[in-house]
Structure formats: C-alpha cells, structure tokens
Design a protein around this motif. Structure first.
Motif, PDB file in Angstrom:
ATOM      1  N   SER A  83       0.859  -1.189   0.000  1.00  0.00           N
ATOM      2  CA  SER A  83       0.000   0.000   0.000  1.00  0.00           C
ATOM      3  C   SER A  83       0.893   1.236   0.000  1.00  0.00           C
ATOM      4  O   SER A  83       2.113   1.125   0.203  1.00  0.00           O
ATOM      5  N   GLY A  84       0.289   2.381  -0.185  1.00  0.00           N
ATOM      6  CA  GLY A  84       1.059   3.625  -0.096  1.00  0.00           C
ATOM      7  C   GLY A  84       1.647   3.801   1.292  1.00  0.00           C
ATOM      8  O   GLY A  84       2.814   4.167   1.439  1.00  0.00           O
ATOM      9  N   PHE A 109      -1.266  13.851   4.257  1.00  0.00           N
ATOM     10  CA  PHE A 109      -2.271  12.802   4.202  1.00  0.00           C
ATOM     11  C   PHE A 109      -2.463  12.253   5.618  1.00  0.00           C
ATOM     12  O   PHE A 109      -1.496  12.062   6.346  1.00  0.00           O
ATOM     13  N   THR A 112      -0.216   9.364   6.909  1.00  0.00           N
ATOM     14  CA  THR A 112       1.188   9.728   7.105  1.00  0.00           C
ATOM     15  C   THR A 112       1.330  10.548   8.381  1.00  0.00           C
ATOM     16  O   THR A 112       2.279  10.378   9.148  1.00  0.00           O
ATOM     17  N   GLU A 152       4.691  16.459   0.734  1.00  0.00           N
ATOM     18  CA  GLU A 152       3.828  15.980  -0.340  1.00  0.00           C
ATOM     19  C   GLU A 152       3.901  16.965  -1.496  1.00  0.00           C
ATOM     20  O   GLU A 152       3.962  18.179  -1.278  1.00  0.00           O
ATOM     21  N   ASN A 156      -2.638  17.621   0.562  1.00  0.00           N
ATOM     22  CA  ASN A 156      -3.935  16.966   0.445  1.00  0.00           C
ATOM     23  C   ASN A 156      -4.577  16.995   1.816  1.00  0.00           C
ATOM     24  O   ASN A 156      -4.067  16.350   2.713  1.00  0.00           O
ATOM     25  N   ASP A 181       6.246  12.550  -1.312  1.00  0.00           N
ATOM     26  CA  ASP A 181       5.066  11.755  -1.656  1.00  0.00           C
ATOM     27  C   ASP A 181       4.448  12.384  -2.905  1.00  0.00           C
ATOM     28  O   ASP A 181       3.876  13.466  -2.863  1.00  0.00           O
ATOM     29  N   THR A 183       2.089  11.067  -4.866  1.00  0.00           N
ATOM     30  CA  THR A 183       0.846  10.354  -5.206  1.00  0.00           C
ATOM     31  C   THR A 183      -0.091  11.165  -6.098  1.00  0.00           C
ATOM     32  O   THR A 183      -0.675  10.635  -7.039  1.00  0.00           O
ATOM     33  N   SER A 202       1.261   6.267  -3.436  1.00  0.00           N
ATOM     34  CA  SER A 202       0.188   5.312  -3.266  1.00  0.00           C
ATOM     35  C   SER A 202      -0.287   5.009  -4.681  1.00  0.00           C
ATOM     36  O   SER A 202      -0.933   5.840  -5.321  1.00  0.00           O
ATOM     37  N   THR A 204      -2.472   3.044  -5.414  1.00  0.00           N
ATOM     38  CA  THR A 204      -3.922   2.861  -5.314  1.00  0.00           C
ATOM     39  C   THR A 204      -4.668   3.982  -6.052  1.00  0.00           C
ATOM     40  O   THR A 204      -5.777   3.778  -6.536  1.00  0.00           O
ATOM     41  N   LYS A 205      -4.054   5.149  -6.123  1.00  0.00           N
ATOM     42  CA  LYS A 205      -4.734   6.345  -6.607  1.00  0.00           C
ATOM     43  C   LYS A 205      -4.566   6.494  -8.127  1.00  0.00           C
ATOM     44  O   LYS A 205      -4.988   5.630  -8.859  1.00  0.00           O
ATOM     45  N   ILE A 361      -8.782   9.149  -3.796  1.00  0.00           N
ATOM     46  CA  ILE A 361      -8.532  10.196  -4.793  1.00  0.00           C
ATOM     47  C   ILE A 361      -7.948   9.539  -6.040  1.00  0.00           C
ATOM     48  O   ILE A 361      -7.545   8.378  -6.013  1.00  0.00           O
TER      49      ILE A 361
HETATM   50  C1  LIG Z   1      -3.802   7.512  -0.198  1.00  0.00           C
HETATM   51  C2  LIG Z   1      -2.556   8.202   0.074  1.00  0.00           C
HETATM   52  C3  LIG Z   1      -1.536   7.573   0.806  1.00  0.00           C
HETATM   53  C4  LIG Z   1      -1.697   6.187   1.382  1.00  0.00           C
HETATM   54  O1  LIG Z   1      -1.850   5.231   0.389  1.00  0.00           O
HETATM   55  P1  LIG Z   1      -2.610   3.831   0.599  1.00  0.00           P
HETATM   56  O2  LIG Z   1      -2.377   3.126  -0.685  1.00  0.00           O
HETATM   57  O3  LIG Z   1      -4.040   4.130   0.884  1.00  0.00           O
HETATM   58  O4  LIG Z   1      -1.947   3.167   1.764  1.00  0.00           O
HETATM   59  C5  LIG Z   1      -0.367   8.272   1.012  1.00  0.00           C
HETATM   60  N1  LIG Z   1      -0.201   9.519   0.545  1.00  0.00           N
HETATM   61  C6  LIG Z   1      -1.156  10.156  -0.155  1.00  0.00           C
HETATM   62  C7  LIG Z   1      -0.899  11.536  -0.652  1.00  0.00           C
HETATM   63  C8  LIG Z   1      -2.363   9.525  -0.413  1.00  0.00           C
HETATM   64  O5  LIG Z   1      -3.313  10.153  -1.105  1.00  0.00           O
END
Ligand SMILES: *Cc1c(COP(=O)(O)O)cnc(C)c1O
Length: 417
Positions: A83-84, A109, A112, A152, A156, A181, A183, A202, A204-205, A361
C-alpha cells in the motif's frame, strides 16, 4: 527530449507489457522460487545473482511494475509495496532510529500524519511540522541535524504547493534525505529530477485509476558510493550497507531494514492490476488535469459565494504563482469546496447525483468527501486547523467524466442548500 504527456504515452505502453511471448504483463503468483543448486542459492542470497529469492523481498510481476515506475520517475530503482502507507513506512523506518527526528513540511495525508505523530513516536522518533513555506524553520531544523525531510508534492487537502527546488537545495547543502510523496502528481512532477532522494506513491490512486488494487511504491535515485549525502555521519549506522552495495544502496537499505523484517510486500496480482492502470496513466492525467482547471473556473464563477472553491489554478489561491511556474501541466485531481459548516457540506454532498462519496482520490470516477467527519475525525482541533480542515470542507477528486457534467452536478446540488 521534452517530457510531455505524449512522451509518457509512448514510454508507458511500450514498457508495461512484452512484444514477444505473452503481451500482457505476466502474473507470477509463486511465494517461493526453486534454486538450481546450492551454489546458485548462495549467489542469490549474496546479491551476486539477480533472481527471485522469496516473494516477501521481490517477485517478477512486482519487478516489472518497479521498472516501469522507475522510468516514469527517472530513478535508479524501486520497491513495490502492499500500500502507499507500506511504502512510506518502509522508507521512514529504514532510516530513522529511536531519538532521530523527521521534519514534515506542509499538510499531510491523514495516514502519514498519524504514522509520524503516533506510531513512530511510540518507537522514540521525534517529529516536527511546519507550514509549506516556512524556510527559516526548515533551515533551523536542518542545521540541528534532522534526519529526514518529508513533504507531499501537493498538500492533500490543503492544496499548498511546496517550493521543491529551494527545499531540495537546502537538503543537499545539509546532506539530509528529502522524501517526496508524489501520489497526486505522477508525470506532472518528477521530484528526483529536482533533487529529491526518494519518491513514494500510493499506486492505489492515479496510477491504477480503477480502484481495483491497493498498492504503493518507492523509487530511489542512484547512490554515489564515493560522495553521497548518505555518507554524512548522521547516517553512520547504514554506512556498511552503502559500502557493500554502492549505487544500489537505497534499495538494499529498504529491503534489509524494512521489507525483509516487516513484510509490507506487494502481491503479484495487485501489481498486475496496477500495471494495467499505468498503460493509460498519461492519457488520464492529462484529461483529469485539464478538466480540473475547467471545472474550478466554472464553479468559482457560478457557485454561491458562500461556497468557497479552492484550487491553485485560481488567481486568488495563495500558491497561484507557484502553480504557474512549477506546475504548468496541473497539480493533480483534487480541488476543495468550503461550504462554511457541516450541514451545508452534507446537504451539498447528498444532492450530488454523479459523484461517488468515498475516501479515495485519483479514481477514474469523480469522488467527494466531507473531511472533518471522516478521515480527520480522530484529530484534535489544533491539528485540524494546522491541516486546514474546516468544518464545511469537502474534498473533490475529479475523474474522467465530461467536465461539464461534473460542473452541472455541483451547481444543481448547490441550489437550495
Ligand atoms: C492515499 C494516500 C496515501 C496512502 O496510500 P494507501 O495506498 O491508501 O496506503 C499516502 N499519501 C497520499 C498523498 C495519499 O493520497
């Protein structure tokens, strides 16, 4: 070569999959890998032979993902994680010992923030926080030997934009690790080219876009074994690893000091899904960032003035100048609307027809969420103020829909609240 969206369109589709054999990225689900003989096992464990050892510390599908994102960030190598937060924890815990201090610049975030302020604190790591443009504070902390500076690429949900060049310059001068970061701004900002040492995402985003895979990744610059900030005395406990692994030291440090012992490892299927997302990342980032500018400009004009739209592309934003100079192609999918109080925020959210209410996001769909009652509900009021979490604050992450449809949805929802 100009690194525009088309540069990345070519780079991504050409690197995600294969020209010969299976064209789609190959999923290798095995947790372990048979070695040919005892001597090969020894070579793999010593690092002399680069073959899969055991999936906790590396896997061929993850390796493909790592190689693509390394090219994207113009780095030297990377490590995919579960994960992030896994990526961020891996990097922080690889360098910080009990008694060390980390400086967090700007808003963070939620995860973090609590990682630093609660979890690492339990292990004796000290932290300090400062507004994104407090250069004097940053300088003082660097002079006093802070071990990591983290920030970052875009706050965010504060949407403050850091002066990355200046902060990177200071971190170079004081031989201190700078971790960004990124992301919210893959492709749009490449922190390693500006002087950061490590970039975390991350995935995921934005990278996935489809919300089908939780994942993270850290990308590292090359270490100069003869003259590197890692050789500063404050990093003495890792000098042996730098000596032994040279250019690859960042990867070795994170694998030996976090991935191996904590196991925040990515899985092959998740990495496969992330790779599918990466193929279209540049197209999507371009589309979304063009849409964001269009939407906030329309909403800023048309919404009731009691609903305050915030985005750095608007000339009244505190970091508008930096947006124009350093974020020409956009600063990611997020904008915010401050509705003044919780009731109005809830009313607006519940009248939206097209928007999905969720804590995410960078999705292909447009998302929105009331900040204070969700992600930041456990934070004390002082911290919320510091992070800019007002009572009526809604965060919006713009997706791939027709931007006029998104604008229309917010306007119809705001009527009568
Ligand atoms: C979502 C996010 C994270 C954490 O990532 P996960 O994949 O949810 O663990 C870290 N930094 C930022 C800027 C994020 O948007």
């Amino acid at each position: 070569m100009k690194k525009d969206f088309d540069y990345f369109n070519t780079l991504l589709v050409q690197n995600v999959a294969n020209k010969v054999g299976p064209t789609a990225p190959v999923i290798v689900p095995s947790a372990s890998y048979g070695y040919e003989n005892a001597s090969q096992a020894e070579d793999i464990f010593s690092g002399n032979l680069n073959l899969p050892l055991y999936a906790r510390v590396g896997n061929p599908t993850n390796a493909r993902l790592e190689s693509v994102v390394t090219k994207l960030e113009n780095g030297f190598g990377g490590i995919a994680t579960s994960s992030g937060m896994g990526a961020i924890h891996m990097v922080f815990s690889s360098f910080l010992n009990s008694g060390d201090e980390i400086l967090c610049v700007g808003g963070f975030f939620g995860g973090t923030y609590t990682l630093v302020n609660e979890t690492l604190k339990r292990f004796g790591v000290k932290s300090s926080f400062c507004p994104v443009d407090d250069m004097d504070f940053i300088k003082t902390k660097l002079e006093n030997g802070v071990k990591i500076v983290a920030l970052e690429s875009v706050g965010n949900p504060s949407l403050r934009l850091p002066n990355l060049k200046e902060i990177a310059f200071l971190c170079e001068k004081y031989e201190t690790l700078l971790i960004v970061d990124n992301t919210a701004t893959p492709i749009l900002l490449r922190p390693l080219e500006i002087g950061a040492d490590i970039v975390v995402h991350s995935s995921t985003k934005n990278m996935s876009g489809h919300s089908a895979a939780l994942g993270g990744i850290a990308i590292f610059r090359e270490v100069n074994p003869k003259n590197d900030k890692l050789l500063n005395n404050k990093y003495a406990d890792i000098h042996k690893i730098v000596e032994k692994t040279g250019k690859k030291a960042f990867i070795a440090i994170c694998k030996k000091r976090a991935l191996r012992d904590v196991g925040m490892s990515a899985n092959a299927f998740g990495s496969f899904l992330t790779l599918l997302g990466l193929e279209t990342l540049s197209l999507r980032v371009q589309r979304v960032n063009e849409s964001v500018v269009k939407i906030v400009s329309q909403l800023d004009n048309k919404l009731d003035k009691a609903l305050h739209v915030s985005h750095p592309s608007l000339s009244n934003h505190i970091d508008h100048k930096r947006y124009m100079s350093d974020y020409q192609n956009g600063c990611g999918p997020i904008f915010t609307i401050d509705c003044g109080d919780k009731k109005r925020a809830f009313d607006l959210l519940d009248r939206l027809k097209l928007v999905t209410q969720t804590a995410n996001i960078g999705d292909n769909r447009t998302l929105a969420l009331h900040m204070k009652s969700t992600i930041y509900r456990d934070f004390d009021e002082e911290t919320r103020q510091y992070l800019g979490i007002n009572n009526g604050l809604i965060r919006v992450s713009v997706g791939l829909e027709n931007p006029d449809d998104i604008t229309e949805d917010f306007i119809q929802a705001s009527n009568g609240i």
